[in-house]
Scaffold this motif. Structure first.
Motif, PDB file in Angstrom:
ATOM      1  N   SER A 184      -7.638   4.871  -2.106  1.00  0.00           N
ATOM      2  CA  SER A 184      -8.347   5.934  -1.556  1.00  0.00           C
ATOM      3  C   SER A 184      -9.160   7.188  -1.527  1.00  0.00           C
ATOM      4  CB  SER A 184      -7.514   6.199   0.125  1.00  0.00           C
ATOM      5  OG  SER A 184      -7.427   5.133   0.594  1.00  0.00           O
ATOM      6  N   PHE A 237      -7.515  -3.716   2.956  1.00  0.00           N
ATOM      7  CA  PHE A 237      -7.977  -2.286   1.913  1.00  0.00           C
ATOM      8  C   PHE A 237      -9.395  -2.098   2.308  1.00  0.00           C
ATOM      9  CE2 PHE A 237      -4.303  -4.600  -0.809  1.00  0.00           C
ATOM     10  CZ  PHE A 237      -3.806  -4.132  -1.536  1.00  0.00           C
ATOM     11  N   LYS A 249      -2.198   2.995  -1.503  1.00  0.00           N
ATOM     12  CA  LYS A 249      -2.782   3.223  -0.504  1.00  0.00           C
ATOM     13  C   LYS A 249      -3.870   4.806  -0.779  1.00  0.00           C
ATOM     14  CE  LYS A 249      -1.862   4.259   3.379  1.00  0.00           C
ATOM     15  NZ  LYS A 249      -1.405   4.452   4.737  1.00  0.00           N
ATOM     16  N   TYR A 272      -8.569   4.606   5.821  1.00  0.00           N
ATOM     17  CA  TYR A 272      -7.065   5.258   6.731  1.00  0.00           C
ATOM     18  C   TYR A 272      -6.892   6.925   6.251  1.00  0.00           C
ATOM     19  CZ  TYR A 272      -5.245   0.051   5.465  1.00  0.00           C
ATOM     20  OH  TYR A 272      -4.924  -0.683   5.276  1.00  0.00           O
ATOM     21  N   VAL A 288      -9.368   1.800   0.120  1.00  0.00           N
ATOM     22  CA  VAL A 288      -8.384   1.565  -0.423  1.00  0.00           C
ATOM     23  C   VAL A 288      -9.235   0.976  -2.003  1.00  0.00           C
ATOM     24  CG1 VAL A 288      -6.014   0.358  -1.304  1.00  0.00           C
ATOM     25  CG2 VAL A 288      -6.502   1.367   1.317  1.00  0.00           C
ATOM     26  N   LEU A 315       1.353  -1.194  -0.229  1.00  0.00           N
ATOM     27  CA  LEU A 315       0.093   0.169   0.019  1.00  0.00           C
ATOM     28  C   LEU A 315       0.822   1.415   0.035  1.00  0.00           C
ATOM     29  CD1 LEU A 315      -3.085  -1.336   2.386  1.00  0.00           C
ATOM     30  CD2 LEU A 315      -2.669  -1.034   0.001  1.00  0.00           C
TER      31      LEU A 315
END
Length: 986
Positions: free
Chosen positions: A705, A895, A701, A899, A909, A679
């Motif tokens: 995202s 995933f 990531k 985050y 993700v 990631l």
């Protein structure tokens, strides 16, 4: 107190007559009140009325007014004690029943033959599986539940006695009348099942009846037509045939039906029917077995009794019994309490009166039976009789919980008898080419359709064997379904000679799974099973049996059943191979997974509203819970045109941005799990050409995202249009393919090959947004497509097929569907008046994906609801599906994590996640562990680990023009999601 003590003692010992035990299964909870009612009613009746109580006459609700008047007169004029209803329909029977009860001085005891439910006699009612099917089930609690739900149906229709369960031990495969009506050939299994059935039904308030005493399981003739002979010695009969009766009597059995059988070891008189034998009825059933419940004759119209030829009661010479009640009288004197279906009840009652007046029938004997009948009437509530309420009666007799139980019964019954090399459940679907061949004279449509939900399965048929064998050369797995009528348990079940020849030849030259939807004795026709890889006994050819058997073949359900009878040389009672499920999606009903069918009907209303208000021409709507698809419906048509195709289950939609989580994301997850990327991998590490770009340090990531300052989208196509006409510029497009123009954008529209590289260059060079915030973007998926294809040196569309779709059985999921599917099965997305200037049908709607030959990392996948559900279920099961682990659980967790929630970014993700505030992609009623995505064309897929729900919505709301997204504005998809959650009941 002494009075009460003596009264209770009297009640417990009364009406036992010849019995050695004090147990009385007919006692009500309030025995004192019961006794008072019985005595009061008995003393109020005339002799004729008392005798009338001994007769239960047959009535039909489908024979018209003349028949109904005749039965009504019998009841009112002769004081008939009971009615056994036969053929008809429930509404008419309820009305007729109420009318008969209204003219009866003493409320009527109502009985029916409802061995597998009321449908044994009535249309529009529920049919549960035959006893033979139940005999294959290991869990007696399920059989008890069956008895209970049949009891509920009986009670709802005003039926007090169900002449069930059959406790005959079917040790003779040639038995013409019992067969499927038996729980099997093993006395212990039959006893356990019968006891469970009885307990269930009697707990519902309906009295049970064990039949056919002393045992009809080893006969080769039908007592309806003749007098069958049971040739076993008394020791054998006592240890086997009578064994279930002992156990059921001990368990509180309410009644027994005595059969018309010739049993030389129990009755010395040659050809003397067991129903007329005092030794069998009184000495054995009453005294030896200690039975004090009601004793019914089998129908006295049956030839086994009606055609009896012997000496009469008066000792006259041999003659055929007259139709004036002599058989009835003999049955009564033998110890029976209720004369069932007398040939002539009027004459029989007169004969009984004469016998009473001539001391052939004593008052003690008469009161013994009549008071037992009255006890039974009190026990079922006839002391406080209420008419049947016909409102909603059809609905009440056909409930979702009945389907739920039927499914569970079949799942537990289906028996795997051979499984060479563990061929089933089928795995490695990417290697399978499957054919289905139907044998038998009944339909296998439901079986075939269910098989097709799991893999590509083609039905293969031919006019002759050579032609069939030649066609089957294209397949490596052949599923042969043997289908014969499920209409009744007596229907023909054998293979024809021709079918056997075909079957042996198919098996000799192919890998064969034989699935028999008939009674187990059909397998006795097989002279060899050497060339069969797998043999399955599915017992019945009902819709649910066909569906569940297909699910078993593909591992959606476990194999649990055991054979209740031996069949031929190769199959013995108790045989059954078990295996676990492969965690593939099954197909069931809401009540199986704690949801309400009734509440889910609201989904229909919302979907129909969306179609009728032209928010979208059509919809596929699917809901799964706990691994079971429990709602799967289609609405509307492909377009708004009147002649347009209605939406079908195998139609495929352009899923738009669902492509992100259905194609690109799983490949990225796979690479992360393999350690190829992480990631925290930077874009410059994935694609070195980004090293000096403004995007070099963006991590995987951040990109997935949507937290990387990337622009939402770039209209790449716009630069390829003529600046004046706004038509595709000839500099970039041609109508015919050529060496330099081979990228097919749409019908008769081919783009210049080198422009694909220009797209990547534009992305690399474009500016970033001015500040860091959540901003949804397609661009990461253009970038990742390039990385994935470079890593594998293989195009994205081939990769997802090889890595996921083929093994998942996602056979309706593909890029560029025109290459594989008929236009009739592809739903159009738009009438394009800004770029391609044509109906977009079979080509991806998204312009950027179209400019990549229909294969985009962000768009381009076409699929149906069923296939998308498989992929989402795989995610829900933490990467496991169909016996294969695609991802480790921790990969899914990695995933499916938000985050950047602290930065007001809800995204995982790759996966979308529930809103952090009041507005967002869900109803606000899902768990924060849930995940999914939506698509521009109107599609939506969401999975919730907490409730184990998968929800799929397929639509083409962009047709004929994308315009305003009314589907989104009206919150149709999320409103449906809310209703799904409201339908959860546990």
């Amino acid at each position: 107190m002494r009075y009460i003590f003596f009264l209770v003692t009297f009640i417990f010992t009364s009406y036992t007559g010849f019995s050695q035990t004090v147990s009385n299964p007919l006692l009500a909870k309030d025995a004192i009140k019961q006794q008072k009612w019985v005595d009061s009613v008995y003393t109020s009746m005339s002799l004729e009325e008392k005798i009338g109580q001994l007769f239960m006459v047959q009535a039909f609700s489908n024979k018209g007014l003349k028949h109904e008047n005749m039965i009504s007169q019998l009841v009112s004029n002769y004081g008939i004690g009971g009615i056994i209803f036969s053929k008809g329909d429930p509404l008419k029977q309820a009305r007729f029943n109420n009318e008969l009860q209204a003219v009866s001085k003493v409320p009527l005891l109502v009985g029916m033959d409802a061995e597998w439910g009321l449908s044994m006699r009535l249309d529009s009612t529920y049919a549960f599986p035959w006893n033979m099917t139940l005999g294959a089930i290991k869990d007696e609690k399920l059989v008890e539940k069956t008895g209970y739900q049949i009891g509920e149906h009986c009670k709802r229709l005003g039926v007090h006695f169900n002449f069930a369960p059959v406790v005959d031990i079917n040790t003779n495969p040639k038995n013409p009348i019992i067969g499927n009506r038996s729980f099997g050939e093993d006395r212990d299994n039959v006893t356990r099942k019968a006891l469970a059935f009885m307990k269930g039904m009697q707990s519902a308030g309906v009295l049970a009846n064990a039949k056919h005493f002393p045992g009809h399981g080893d006969t080769e003739s039908d007592s309806h037509k003749t007098l069958p002979t049971v040739s076993f010695d008394e020791k054998r009969i006592d240890s086997v045939e009578l064994y279930p009766y002992r156990k059921l009597i001990k368990g509180g059995l309410s009644s027994v039906m005595v059969a018309h059988l010739n049993v030389p070891s129990l009755e010395s008189r040659a050809g003397f029917p067991s129903s007329l034998s005092k030794h069998i009825v009184t000495d054995i059933l009453k005294e030896r077995l200690g039975f004090n419940g009601l004793i019914f004759t089998d129908a006295l119209t049956m030839k086994g009794a009606a055609d009896y030829v012997a000496k009469g009661v008066d000792g006259n010479t041999t003659h055929t019994m007259p139709k004036g009640g002599e058989i009835d009288l003999m049955a009564f004197l033998a110890g029976n309490d209720v004369m069932l279906m007398s040939e002539n009840p009027e004459k029989a009652i007169a004969r009984f009166v004469s016998a009473y007046n001539n001391n052939i029938i004593t008052e003690e004997r008469l009161s013994h039976s009549v008071k037992k009948i009255l006890q039974a009437k009190f026990k079922v509530g006839l002391n406080d009789y209420k008419p049947i309420d016909s409102k909603n009666i059809i609905r009440d007799l056909n409930r979702p919980i009945d389907d739920a139980l039927y499914e569970e019964l079949i799942e537990n019954a289906i028996t795997v008898l051979k499984n060479k090399s563990d061929i089933i459940p089928l795995q490695h679907l990417e290697t399978k080419k499957i054919a289905y061949v139907k044998l038998g004279d009944d339909s296998g449509t439901h079986f075939f359709k269910e098989l097709q939900k799991y893999a590509k399965v083609h039905e293969v048929s031919a006019n002759n064997l050579d032609e069939l064998l030649n066609k089957l050369k294209a397949y490596n797995t052949v599923i042969v379904g043997f289908h014969r009528s499920n209409e009744s348990p007596w229907k023909a079940y054998k293979f024809s000679d021709k079918e056997l020849v075909w079957l042996y030849e198919i098996a000799r030259t192919n890998t064969v799974i034989l699935d028999a939807f008939v009674k187990p004795y059909a397998l006795s026709d097989l002279k060899t099973i050497e060339n069969f890889e797998s043999i399955i006994m599915s017992y019945q050819n009902s819709k649910i049996a066909q569906q569940k058997s297909a699910q078993l073949i593909f591992g959606a359900i476990e194999a649990k059943g055991v054979l209740p009878v031996s069949s031929g040389e190769f199959f013995k009672e108790g045989d059954g191979i078990t295996f676990s499920s492969l965690s593939r999606l099954g197909y069931s009903i809401p009540e199986r997974v704690g949801m309400s069918s009734e509440k889910l009907k609201k989904l229909d209303s919302v979907a129909n509203h969306a179609v009728s208000e032209q928010m979208t021409p059509g919809i596929q709507l699917l809901v799964a819970r706990k691994g079971q698809v429990i709602y799967n419906k289609n609405f509307g048509k492909h377009t708004y045109q009147s002649k347009s195709e209605p939406v079908k289950f195998n139609d495929i939609y352009d899923v738009a941005s669902l492509t992100k989580i259905l194609a690109t994301l799983p490949l990225v997850m796979e690479l992360e799990e393999q350690g190829v990327i992480s990631l925290n991998s930077k874009l410059s590490e994935l694609l070195p050409e980004y090293k000096d770009s403004n995007k070099a340090d963006i991590t995987l990531k951040q990109m997935l995202s949507h937290y990387a300052r990337l622009k939402p989208w770039i209209p790449f196509y716009y630069a390829t249009l003529d600046s004046v006409t706004k038509q595709p510029d000839p500099k970039y497009y041609q109508k015919e393919p050529s060496q330099h123009f081979s990228i097919k954008v749409a019908k008769e529209l081919y783009m210049r090959n080198d422009y694909k590289d220009s797209i990547q260059d534009i992305i690399k060079e474009t500016d970033l947004l001015d500040r860091l915030r959540y901003r949804y973007s397609d661009l990461p998926y253009y970038i990742l497509k390039k990385f994935i294809e470079r890593h594998y040196d293989k195009p994205l569309d081939e990769l997802v097929q090889d890595h996921f779709y083929q093994s998942l059985g996602a056979n309706y999921t593909t890029y560029n569907p025109n290459n594989l599917f008929s236009g009739k099965n592809i739903v159009p997305t738009e009438i394009d008046d800004y770029y391609r200037y044509q109906e977009v049908h079979g080509y991806v709607h998204d312009m950027g994906a179209a400019m990549q030959g229909g294969v985009g990392g962000h768009a381009g996948i076409f699929s149906n609801a069923n296939d998308v559900a498989k992929i989402m279920q795989m995610y829900l099961q933490k990467g496991f599906y169909g016996g294969k682990r695609y991802f480790k659980p921790e990969t899914l967790d990695l995933f499916n994590t938000c985050y950047y929630c602290g930065d007001d970014n809800r995204r995982g993700v790759g996966f979308d996640k529930p809103q952090l505030g009041d507005v967002g992609p869900t109803c606000g009623c899902v768990s924060m562990m849930s995940f999914g995505h939506s698509g521009f064309t109107g599609t939506y897929a969401w999975a919730d680990p907490e409730t184990e729900i998968v929800y799929i919505f397929m639509a083409n709301r962009t047709y004929p023009h994308a315009g305003k997204n009314v589907l989104l504005r009206e919150n149709i998809r999320t409103e449906i999601q809310r209703l799904i959650y409201e339908a959860i009941e546990e």
